[in-house]
Each structure stands twice: as structure tokens, then as C-alpha cells.
Design a protein around this motif. Structure first.
Motif, mmCIF file in Angstrom:
data_model
loop_
_atom_site.group_PDB
_atom_site.id
_atom_site.type_symbol
_atom_site.label_atom_id
_atom_site.label_comp_id
_atom_site.label_asym_id
_atom_site.label_seq_id
_atom_site.Cartn_x
_atom_site.Cartn_y
_atom_site.Cartn_z
ATOM 1 N N LYS A 73 0.859 -1.180 0.000
ATOM 2 C CA LYS A 73 0.000 0.000 0.000
ATOM 3 C C LYS A 73 0.892 1.225 0.000
ATOM 4 N N PRO A 74 0.376 2.390 -0.405
ATOM 5 C CA PRO A 74 1.212 3.593 -0.472
ATOM 6 C C PRO A 74 1.906 3.952 0.847
ATOM 7 N N ASP A 75 1.297 3.607 1.971
ATOM 8 C CA ASP A 75 1.900 3.967 3.261
ATOM 9 C C ASP A 75 2.764 2.835 3.844
ATOM 10 N N GLU A 76 3.019 1.765 3.073
ATOM 11 C CA GLU A 76 3.833 0.646 3.533
ATOM 12 C C GLU A 76 5.206 0.657 2.866
ATOM 13 N N LYS A 77 6.174 0.074 3.562
ATOM 14 C CA LYS A 77 7.521 -0.059 3.027
ATOM 15 C C LYS A 77 7.986 -1.499 3.201
#
Length: 149
Positions: A73-77
Motif C-alpha cells: 500500500k502507499p503507506d507501507e515499506k
């Protein structure tokens, strides 16, 4: 499982030619030592338990294949950590407890050995706690982790 000689394990280094400065990988050669045959027998006994968890990977190709299906997801790394000195950083007590836990649940253990779980654990402790080796004619004891070799 009796020792066939009384060799003191010897310590040597294997050069890591792929790394800057060519550091050495520490190796302890236990061949012919008091614990050698016991360790080999334990390896054969414990081997069928290896690779039986969802977290087990055989190699980097398998990791690559698993990661291909990961969608972040965009907020995951996605983080990666390089393991340094893996064997010398193994916490012995926790590892033995983990092995004991797995042995107690192993339904095929009685087919592989007449030893009970406590006897296997005692042998593991014997091998892991007898970590003497020789380097430049001086005897040392490894204080933490397991030897590579």
C-alpha cells in the motif's frame, strides 16, 4: 556416536572475496572432535523437521518468487536486513527451547529414534556448550552463538 579421535576443533577463516577488504568468515572445523559424531547424529535426527514452517525459504530465488506477489500500500515499506555473523549470533537457549517445542509435537520422532525429547535436548546442550577450539596453538571457548563449520 562415540568419538573416534580426540582432535581439538581448529579455527580458521575463509576469505569473502565478494566483499570490500576481503574479510574472513570464521569457521570452526569440528571433524574428529568429541562432539563431532553426536552433532552429525543430531543433524540426521532433526533434519526431517526442517523446512516445515510457512516462514521457510530454500534460497533467494524462492524469496524473489514470493515477493513478486506482494502488493504494498502507499503507506507501507518493504524492508530488508542483512544478517551479519548469523551463526555466532544464534541465541542458544532460545533455539534449544524452540527445537524442544517442535520435538514435542513431532509425530514421527519415535520412528526415527528411541531417544526421548529430554535426551535429545541434553545432547543438543552438550554439543552447543562444548565450543572449544584451537587457534595459533591456543585453546579458546566460544562464548555466544554457534560455530560455523
Amino acid at each position: 556416536m562415540r568419538p573416534d579421535s580426540e582432535n581439538i576443533p581448529r579455527f580458521y577463516g575463509s576469505p569473502k572475496i565478494h566483499k570490500a577488504g576481503t574479510p574472513y568468515r570464521p569457521i570452526v572445523d569440528y571433524t574428529g572432535s568429541v562432539t563431532y559424531n553426536v552433532a552429525r547424529a543430531l543433524a540426521v535426527l532433526l533434519n526431517p523437521m526442517m523446512g516445515k514452517t510457512i516462514h521457510h525459504l530454500n534460497n533467494s530465488k524462492e524469496l524473489k518468487k514470493k515477493l513478486e506477489s506482494v502488493k504494498l500500500k502507499p503507506d507501507e515499506k518493504l524492508l530488508s536486513h542483512n544478517v551479519i555473523s548469523l551463526f555466532t549470533n544464534v541465541p542458544i537457549q532460545e533455539t534449544i527451547e524452540g527445537i524442544k517445542h517442535r520435538l514435542e509435537r513431532d509425530t514421527t520422532l519415535k520412528k526415527r529414534t528411541s531417544l526421548d525429547v529430554e535426551e535429545i535436548i541434553d545432547l543438543l546442550k552438550f554439543v552447543c556448550e562444548n565450543t572449544h577450539f584451537m587457534f595459533q596453538n591456543q585453546v579458546y571457548e566460544q562464548c555466544y552463538g554457534t560455530a560455523m563449520g
